[in-house]
Write an enzyme that holds these catalytic residues in place. Structure first.
Site, PDB file in Angstrom:
ATOM      1  N   HIS A   1     -19.324 -30.936  16.899  1.00 18.49           N
ATOM      2  CA  HIS A   1     -20.228 -30.927  18.268  1.00 18.49           C
ATOM      3  C   HIS A   1     -21.115 -29.536  18.214  1.00 18.49           C
ATOM      4  O   HIS A   1     -21.447 -29.241  19.312  1.00 18.49           O
ATOM      5  CB  HIS A   1     -19.180 -30.850  19.225  1.00 18.49           C
ATOM      6  CG  HIS A   1     -18.365 -29.509  19.525  1.00 18.49           C
ATOM      7  ND1 HIS A   1     -17.062 -29.528  19.845  1.00 18.49           N
ATOM      8  CD2 HIS A   1     -18.474 -28.184  19.244  1.00 18.49           C
ATOM      9  CE1 HIS A   1     -16.487 -28.302  19.809  1.00 18.49           C
ATOM     10  NE2 HIS A   1     -17.322 -27.573  19.497  1.00 18.49           N
TER      11      HIS A   1
ATOM     12  N   HIS B   1     -16.599 -24.328  26.447  1.00 23.11           N
ATOM     13  CA  HIS B   1     -17.072 -23.031  25.799  1.00 23.11           C
ATOM     14  C   HIS B   1     -17.633 -22.244  27.011  1.00 23.11           C
ATOM     15  O   HIS B   1     -18.330 -21.258  26.697  1.00 23.11           O
ATOM     16  CB  HIS B   1     -18.062 -23.197  24.918  1.00 23.11           C
ATOM     17  CG  HIS B   1     -17.803 -23.985  23.680  1.00 23.11           C
ATOM     18  ND1 HIS B   1     -17.497 -25.480  23.454  1.00 23.11           N
ATOM     19  CD2 HIS B   1     -17.769 -23.639  22.365  1.00 23.11           C
ATOM     20  CE1 HIS B   1     -17.159 -26.073  22.389  1.00 23.11           C
ATOM     21  NE2 HIS B   1     -17.184 -25.024  21.682  1.00 23.11           N
TER      22      HIS B   1
ATOM     23  N   HIS C   1     -15.038 -23.081  10.849  1.00 27.05           N
ATOM     24  CA  HIS C   1     -16.187 -22.195  11.159  1.00 27.05           C
ATOM     25  C   HIS C   1     -15.595 -20.896  11.790  1.00 27.05           C
ATOM     26  O   HIS C   1     -14.596 -21.041  12.556  1.00 27.05           O
ATOM     27  CB  HIS C   1     -17.183 -22.912  11.591  1.00 27.05           C
ATOM     28  CG  HIS C   1     -16.927 -23.417  13.374  1.00 27.05           C
ATOM     29  ND1 HIS C   1     -16.090 -24.584  13.483  1.00 27.05           N
ATOM     30  CD2 HIS C   1     -17.624 -23.298  14.532  1.00 27.05           C
ATOM     31  CE1 HIS C   1     -16.041 -24.671  14.849  1.00 27.05           C
ATOM     32  NE2 HIS C   1     -16.962 -23.982  15.352  1.00 27.05           N
TER      33      HIS C   1
ATOM     34  N   GLU D   1     -10.647 -25.432  16.954  1.00 33.34           N
ATOM     35  CA  GLU D   1     -11.284 -26.656  17.286  1.00 33.34           C
ATOM     36  C   GLU D   1     -10.373 -27.868  16.837  1.00 33.34           C
ATOM     37  O   GLU D   1     -10.453 -29.087  17.517  1.00 33.34           O
ATOM     38  CB  GLU D   1     -12.730 -26.933  17.502  1.00 33.34           C
ATOM     39  CG  GLU D   1     -13.447 -25.716  18.312  1.00 33.34           C
ATOM     40  CD  GLU D   1     -14.858 -25.843  18.279  1.00 33.34           C
ATOM     41  OE1 GLU D   1     -15.306 -24.981  19.067  1.00 33.34           O
ATOM     42  OE2 GLU D   1     -15.395 -26.374  17.507  1.00 33.34           O
TER      43      GLU D   1
HETATM   44  C1  DHB Z   1     -21.493 -23.804  16.366  1.00 32.04           C
HETATM   45  C2  DHB Z   1     -20.388 -24.519  16.503  1.00 32.04           C
HETATM   46  C3  DHB Z   1     -19.543 -24.790  17.486  1.00 32.04           C
HETATM   47  O1  DHB Z   1     -18.404 -25.424  17.515  1.00 32.04           O
HETATM   48  C4  DHB Z   1     -20.018 -24.218  18.705  1.00 32.04           C
HETATM   49  O2  DHB Z   1     -19.265 -24.772  19.768  1.00 32.04           O
HETATM   50  C5  DHB Z   1     -21.174 -23.664  18.726  1.00 32.04           C
HETATM   51  C6  DHB Z   1     -21.988 -23.181  17.865  1.00 32.04           C
HETATM   52  C7  DHB Z   1     -22.420 -23.431  15.354  1.00 32.04           C
HETATM   53  O3  DHB Z   1     -21.886 -23.569  14.164  1.00 32.04           O
HETATM   54  O4  DHB Z   1     -23.671 -22.929  15.530  1.00 32.04           O
HETATM   55 FE    FE Z   2     -17.408 -25.402  19.358  1.00 34.68          FE
END
Ligand code: DHB
Ligand code: FE
Length: 291
Positions: free
Chosen positions: A12, A59, A193, A240
């Site tokens: 997302h 978020h 991430h 997530e």
């Molecule tokens: C990014 C990834 C995410 O899951 C999010 O909520 C906000 C930013 C990113 O990789 O930029």
């Molecule tokens: Fe996210």
């Protein structure tokens, strides 16, 4: 009765919304990512879900750190997106299915999941981006929605085992819902991430690919991790994955993989999409002729 026709896990990342707004789908950076969704479009066109139940994490748009439910279920007739500062706009609201929401809430509480119920709820990029990837275009997706928010943001986080059980309870609720509707379950976010701290930019491809395989064939294996194991293996935002685990818990029948795509990176994230079909047990019972 309602049928669970399948499950989709999808990234997302908000930058995807910017790429869609600028029409960058054929750009060399974006193309391998957007091409990964063609197979889902074909499947959606032939399987036609009526409702989507979306497990995602908010978020900071609807819930902030001062009040953070572990699990919250939307129970509205309509949901709106508002500006989160990412520069992505969403002009249309998303249709809710308040009847199905309350049926799921009643079943969750009966199963001892004491969820927060939200008769008004803003939906953030973690809800809107996957829907605009699955149903491209300016119009609202042609489905009703039930948003289910999992706290993957502020510790203590729910465990993978708890999220899997949440999904199982939602799956049982859907299958006991009387209206004759096709339901698709979605889990959003990830995969690995980390956006901040010493490991900013951290990605773990072997772990992601193992999770994508286990989600199809042996999801219980993922429930042996703790939430902190996921932080270590997938990064502080890679947790997530809990939304994908909840989605998989809701697939109650025989599950088979239809399509997947894994692409590094989109923004700071290992992006992925996984489509699974769910054949309900009822359909597998052979028809017996009366003698
Ligand atoms: C990014 C990834 C995410 O899951 C999010 O909520 C906000 C930013 C990113 O990789 O930029
Ligand atoms: Fe996210």
């Amino acid at each position: 009765m309602a049928r669970i026709i399948g499950g989709i896990g999808s990234t997302h990342v908000p930058a995807i919304g910017g790429a869609i707004a600028k029409g960058l789908q054929q750009d060399p950076y974006w193309r391998p990512f957007f091409d990964g969704f063609h197979a889902t479009h074909q499947w959606l066109a032939s399987h036609k879900p009526d409702v989507v139940v979306v497990f995602y994490n908010d978020h900071g748009l609807n819930f902030f750190l001062d009040k953070m439910p572990t699990f919250a279920v939307g129970a509205a007739e309509s949901y709106r997106h508002e500006d989160e500062g990412w520069g992505i706009g969403f002009p249309h609201p998303f249709a809710g299915d308040a009847d199905l929401s309350w049926h799921i809430i009643e079943n969750l509480v009966a199963d001892e999941f004491d969820v927060t119920t939200c008769q008004e709820m803003l939906v953030d990029h973690a809800f809107t981006i996957p829907l605009s990837l699955l149903w491209p275009g300016d119009k609202a997706p042609p489905v009703k929605t039930v948003p289910i928010v999992v706290n993957t943001v502020q510790h203590p986080l729910p465990s993978p085992a708890r999220c899997f059980k949440l999904g199982q309870s939602v799956g049982r609720a859907i299958e006991s819902y009387k209206p004759d509707v096709n339901v698709l379950v979605i889990g959003t976010g990830g995969l690995s991430h980390q956006l901040d701290g010493k490991r900013a930019g951290f990605i773990n491809k072997p772990f992601d690919l193992m999770c994508m395989e286990k989600l199809v064939s042996d999801p219980a294996a993922l429930t042996r991790y703790s939430a902190m194991d996921l932080v270590e293996q997938a990064g502080s935002q890679g947790v997530e994955l809990l939304n994908w685990i909840a989605m998989r818990g809701a697939l109650t029948g025989k599950v088979s993989k239809i399509h997947s795509n894994y692409h590094i990176p989109i923004s700071n994230t290992a992006s992925a999409v996984l489509l699974m079909e769910n054949e309900s047990e009822a359909k597998q019972v052979p028809f017996k002729k009366a003698s």
